[in-house]
Design a protein around this motif. Structure first.
Motif, mmCIF file in Angstrom:
data_model
loop_
_atom_site.group_PDB
_atom_site.id
_atom_site.type_symbol
_atom_site.label_atom_id
_atom_site.label_comp_id
_atom_site.label_asym_id
_atom_site.label_seq_id
_atom_site.Cartn_x
_atom_site.Cartn_y
_atom_site.Cartn_z
ATOM 1 N N UNK A 43 -37.066 -48.219 62.805
ATOM 2 C CA UNK A 43 -37.336 -48.199 64.247
ATOM 3 C C UNK A 43 -36.849 -49.463 64.952
ATOM 4 N N UNK A 44 -37.138 -50.671 64.439
ATOM 5 C CA UNK A 44 -36.668 -51.875 65.147
ATOM 6 C C UNK A 44 -35.153 -51.912 65.316
ATOM 7 N N UNK A 45 -34.414 -51.499 64.281
ATOM 8 C CA UNK A 45 -32.961 -51.484 64.350
ATOM 9 C C UNK A 45 -32.483 -50.468 65.379
ATOM 10 N N UNK A 46 -33.040 -49.247 65.324
ATOM 11 C CA UNK A 46 -32.631 -48.194 66.263
ATOM 12 C C UNK A 46 -32.962 -48.579 67.695
ATOM 13 N N UNK A 47 -34.115 -49.175 67.885
ATOM 14 C CA UNK A 47 -34.536 -49.568 69.232
ATOM 15 C C UNK A 47 -33.559 -50.593 69.820
ATOM 16 N N UNK A 48 -33.105 -51.495 68.985
ATOM 17 C CA UNK A 48 -32.133 -52.488 69.426
ATOM 18 C C UNK A 48 -30.800 -51.832 69.776
ATOM 19 N N UNK A 78 -49.227 -46.216 64.524
ATOM 20 C CA UNK A 78 -49.459 -47.332 65.449
ATOM 21 C C UNK A 78 -48.502 -48.489 65.173
ATOM 22 N N UNK A 79 -48.194 -48.715 63.898
ATOM 23 C CA UNK A 79 -47.238 -49.770 63.548
ATOM 24 C C UNK A 79 -45.850 -49.433 64.091
ATOM 25 N N UNK A 80 -45.448 -48.169 63.979
ATOM 26 C CA UNK A 80 -44.141 -47.738 64.492
ATOM 27 C C UNK A 80 -44.059 -47.938 66.003
ATOM 28 N N UNK A 81 -45.140 -47.657 66.693
ATOM 29 C CA UNK A 81 -45.172 -47.852 68.146
ATOM 30 C C UNK A 81 -45.094 -49.338 68.481
ATOM 31 N N UNK A 82 -45.774 -50.148 67.699
ATOM 32 C CA UNK A 82 -45.763 -51.596 67.940
ATOM 33 C C UNK A 82 -44.365 -52.196 67.847
#
Length: 247
Positions: A43-48, A78-82
């Motif tokens: 998720x962090x990579x995709x969001x970027x 919840x961790x994924x949303x964070x």
């Protein structure tokens, strides 16, 4: 019809690499897909990669079999949303459903929905493992849990979406829950059929492009000319053969 906006572009293979996620997100941006659905670690990579775009980042939790403890699903969601997830996708607990332990099925889904608040929740019911009555029951539970989407399949079971199942889901939930037809849909015409049958989105790992109608027409014209020329050649050869036999 531009189908790109109806595609929930999915990459959840267990061997998925960072490089593949980069290519996946680039393709989604290029084609203007609705969302990318990926395993939560990316998720962090995709969001970027999808920054400054309207494309949603959807994280899978308890994937792909849905047997994780509810508290573990809540934590993962919840961790994924964070870390940036815009949507959450979970798999229904098929064992509970098959056991007719409907209270536990509802509790499992509802606690995740409650934990993520207004973040859209997609629930995969894995239709290939269910009878018609079980599909209907799963949909009724999803209605009670106030989920946002019902998804037909993970792609990890016996088979994927069917038009019949989509119609059953649509008849049960009407317009109260959106529908994602997923798995085994990888061409333009199939996507259109599922949308016409009631699906709001199509989950696929193939980024199907809009059909080029001009190119289609040109190809049809060329093919017709080829057939006409072939028939003319055959007729000429037959005529010459007849004249030769008459001599």
């Amino acid at each position: 019809m531009n189908i790109s906006h109806f595609i929930d572009y999915t990459l959840v293979a267990p061997s998925t690499t960072e490089h593949e996620i980069i290519d996946h997100c680039y393709s989604a941006r290029k084609n203007g897909n609705y969302a990318v659905t990926i395993n939560s670690c990316y998720v962090p990579l995709a969001k970027q990669l999808l920054a400054d775009s309207v494309i949603k980042t959807c994280a899978t939790i308890g994937y792909p079999f849905g047997f994780a403890d509810t508290k573990a699903k809540v934590f993962e969601a919840t961790q994924a949303i964070n870390v940036g997830a815009d949507e959450i996708e979970m798999v229904i607990n098929l064992g509970y459903l098959k056991s007719r332990n409907y209270v536990s099925v509802l509790k499992d889904i509802f606690e995740v929905k409650q934990a993520i608040g207004n973040i859209p929740l997609k629930v995969t019911i894995e239709i290939s493992e269910l009878t018609k009555n079980e599909i209907i029951k799963a949909c009724e539970i999803c209605l009670d849990a106030r989920v946002d989407y019902i998804k037909t399949s993970t792609g990890f079971s016996k088979s994927g979406a069917t038009l019949t199942a989509v119609k059953i889901i649509k008849k049960t939930v009407k317009n109260k829950i959106k529908i994602i037809a997923s798995s085994g849909i990888d061409d333009y015409e199939s996507i259109l059929k599922y949308i016409e049958s009631g699906a709001d989105l199509v989950g696929t790992s193939t980024n199907v492009m809009q059909v080029n109608k001009t190119q289609q027409a040109r190809n049809s014209k060329i093919f017709k000319q080829y057939i006409d020329n072939l028939e003319h050649k055959q007729n000429t050869e037959n005529h010459a053969k007849i004249l030769k036999e008459m001599d």
